[in-house]
Design an enzyme around this catalytic site. Structure first.
Site, mmCIF file in Angstrom:
data_model
loop_
_atom_site.group_PDB
_atom_site.id
_atom_site.type_symbol
_atom_site.label_atom_id
_atom_site.label_comp_id
_atom_site.label_asym_id
_atom_site.label_seq_id
_atom_site.Cartn_x
_atom_site.Cartn_y
_atom_site.Cartn_z
ATOM 1 N N SER A 93 47.464 36.148 48.412
ATOM 2 C CA SER A 93 46.014 37.097 47.414
ATOM 3 C C SER A 93 45.670 35.441 46.963
ATOM 4 O O SER A 93 45.252 35.339 45.966
ATOM 5 C CB SER A 93 46.211 38.591 47.040
ATOM 6 O OG SER A 93 44.972 38.293 46.012
ATOM 7 N N ARG A 118 40.703 48.245 43.261
ATOM 8 C CA ARG A 118 40.404 47.753 42.065
ATOM 9 C C ARG A 118 39.004 47.275 42.536
ATOM 10 O O ARG A 118 38.040 47.666 42.020
ATOM 11 C CB ARG A 118 40.997 46.713 41.834
ATOM 12 C CG ARG A 118 40.538 46.008 40.749
ATOM 13 C CD ARG A 118 41.126 44.591 40.433
ATOM 14 N NE ARG A 118 40.969 44.042 41.468
ATOM 15 C CZ ARG A 118 41.975 42.775 41.255
ATOM 16 N NH1 ARG A 118 43.144 42.505 40.108
ATOM 17 N NH2 ARG A 118 41.274 41.810 42.493
ATOM 18 N N LYS A 157 38.335 36.126 50.609
ATOM 19 C CA LYS A 157 39.135 36.007 50.271
ATOM 20 C C LYS A 157 40.454 36.163 50.864
ATOM 21 O O LYS A 157 40.101 37.294 52.256
ATOM 22 C CB LYS A 157 39.831 37.492 49.250
ATOM 23 C CG LYS A 157 40.831 38.061 48.498
ATOM 24 C CD LYS A 157 41.559 38.539 47.652
ATOM 25 C CE LYS A 157 42.179 38.176 46.757
ATOM 26 N NZ LYS A 157 42.538 39.805 45.392
ATOM 27 N N HIS A 205 52.697 35.144 47.164
ATOM 28 C CA HIS A 205 52.644 35.412 45.813
ATOM 29 C C HIS A 205 54.622 36.451 46.512
ATOM 30 O O HIS A 205 54.495 37.616 46.370
ATOM 31 C CB HIS A 205 52.005 36.584 45.013
ATOM 32 C CG HIS A 205 51.231 35.863 44.809
ATOM 33 N ND1 HIS A 205 51.046 35.998 43.454
ATOM 34 C CD2 HIS A 205 50.174 35.962 45.185
ATOM 35 C CE1 HIS A 205 49.883 35.292 42.793
ATOM 36 N NE2 HIS A 205 49.060 35.393 43.731
ATOM 37 N N CYS A 216 51.378 30.285 43.481
ATOM 38 C CA CYS A 216 49.549 30.625 43.730
ATOM 39 C C CYS A 216 48.431 29.900 43.324
ATOM 40 O O CYS A 216 48.181 28.193 44.162
ATOM 41 C CB CYS A 216 48.979 32.238 43.510
ATOM 42 S SG CYS A 216 47.931 32.699 44.596
ATOM 43 N N GLU A 235 57.010 37.457 43.876
ATOM 44 C CA GLU A 235 56.732 37.885 43.628
ATOM 45 C C GLU A 235 56.216 39.600 43.565
ATOM 46 O O GLU A 235 56.562 40.462 42.697
ATOM 47 C CB GLU A 235 56.684 37.506 41.410
ATOM 48 C CG GLU A 235 55.587 37.679 41.297
ATOM 49 C CD GLU A 235 54.214 36.521 41.976
ATOM 50 O OE1 GLU A 235 53.002 36.948 41.529
ATOM 51 O OE2 GLU A 235 54.896 36.629 43.253
#
Length: 313
Positions: A192, A249, A163, A235, A142, A237
């Site tokens: 992300s 969040r 985003k 991502h 990323c 992972e």
């Protein structure tokens, strides 16, 4: 085979509960095996969560992996205790004299900041430069992928107005690469990030090749022609809940984030999230570790000149 981690690392309990084979340093010391030595530069705020995610993928490979954790500085972390950092993480000065089979550099929450304005940018550049002489293969994730493409190849990213968050369909753009063995024609991966690389600029660079991309999310897998550097723009992972945690969040901080695309059932954030990338993530890391680390690295890490480079494809 297991991933070898420091005694008492918190990730061990989580991984063992998932039936992933991990081995303590103490037990591994009694085995006569040459493990792959992998260094992880963890730039993510929640260190323990990211450690667990990456060790989960490394623990699903058939190779024994000996992991060292690296921090970019010794300043106190807001999300991880100083005791954890001092116990399990090393400073660069402690490893700069060593060679490693593999290096993983994680993403970082720095997507809207110019690289030169990042407070530890000089340290990032130093570690990337060091890796080109001391590591068989580097996996950039990323933000780190964007940073590596910028520093090593002079390619800059484009900042997005919104985003890029969600799970997107990707397709292979090349066929006969070891990294892509076992891949379906189309596969899912989460993103992300606040920035994006131009696919055509990457294609035009003589030292790079695009192996997979998404119509919605752009370039995904980019490999240097000397096979040393693998750039993954998303991502793989991430665990199932990560995008959901990030979304809530941001809401709690008074932001107005877009709902992660193709992630919740019926795209309803009140519904269940659906994980559709775990098998791809495991295969990606397994192929990287096998074909671009294990197959190329010298048995004696003190002699990196013995590495067996592949001819460009």
């Amino acid at each position: 085979m297991p991933v070898r981690i420091p005694d008492h690392l918190p990730a061990a309990g989580v991984l063992e509960s998932e039936n992933i084979f991990v081995m303590s340093e103490t037990r591994a010391a009694n085995q006569d095996i040459r493990p792959m030595k992998v260094l992880i530069l963890n730039l993510m705020p929640n260190k323990i969560e990211t450690e667990t995610q990456l060790l989960r993928l490394l623990g699903n490979t058939p190779l024994q992996v000996d992991v060292d954790l690296l921090r970019i500085h010794d300043k106190e972390s807001k999300h991880t205790s100083i005791d954890h950092m001092n116990t399990f993480y090393r400073d660069f000065e402690a490893v700069r004299h060593k060679n490693y089979d593999g290096l993983i550099i994680t993403g970082a929450p720095l997507g809207q900041i110019d690289f030169e304005d990042v407070v530890y940018w000089d340290h990032i550049r130093e570690i990337i430069d060091w890796s080109q002489e001391h590591v068989t293969s580097v996996l950039f994730l990323c933000w780190a992928a964007h940073a590596g493409l910028y520093h090593l190849y002079g390619l800059n990213r484009k900042i997005l107005q919104q985003k890029r968050s969600g799970v997107f369909v990707h397709r292979r753009t090349c066929q006969h690469f070891p990294l892509l063995r076992g891949f379906d024609d189309e596969f899912f991966a989460p993103h992300s990030r606040f920035a994006e690389m131009d696919v055509e600029e990457i294609r035009q660079h003589p030292q790079l090749q695009v192996l997979a991309q998404s119509d919605e999310a752009g370039a995904y897998l980019v490999l240097s022609r000397n096979n040393r550097n693998l750039f993954v723009m998303g991502h793989p992972e991430y665990q199932k809940s990560t995008l959901n945690d990030e979304y809530h969040r941001d809401l709690a901080q008074g932001l107005t984030p877009n709902v992660p695309q193709n992630y919740y059932r019926n795209n309803n954030p009140e519904a269940e999230a659906i994980a559709r990338w775990h098998s791809h993530g495991s295969l990606l890391v397994s192929n990287w570790l096998n074909y671009y680390v294990y197959q190329l690295t010298p048995y004696d890490l003190s002699d990196m000149t013995a590495m067996t480079p592949w001819e460009s494809r």
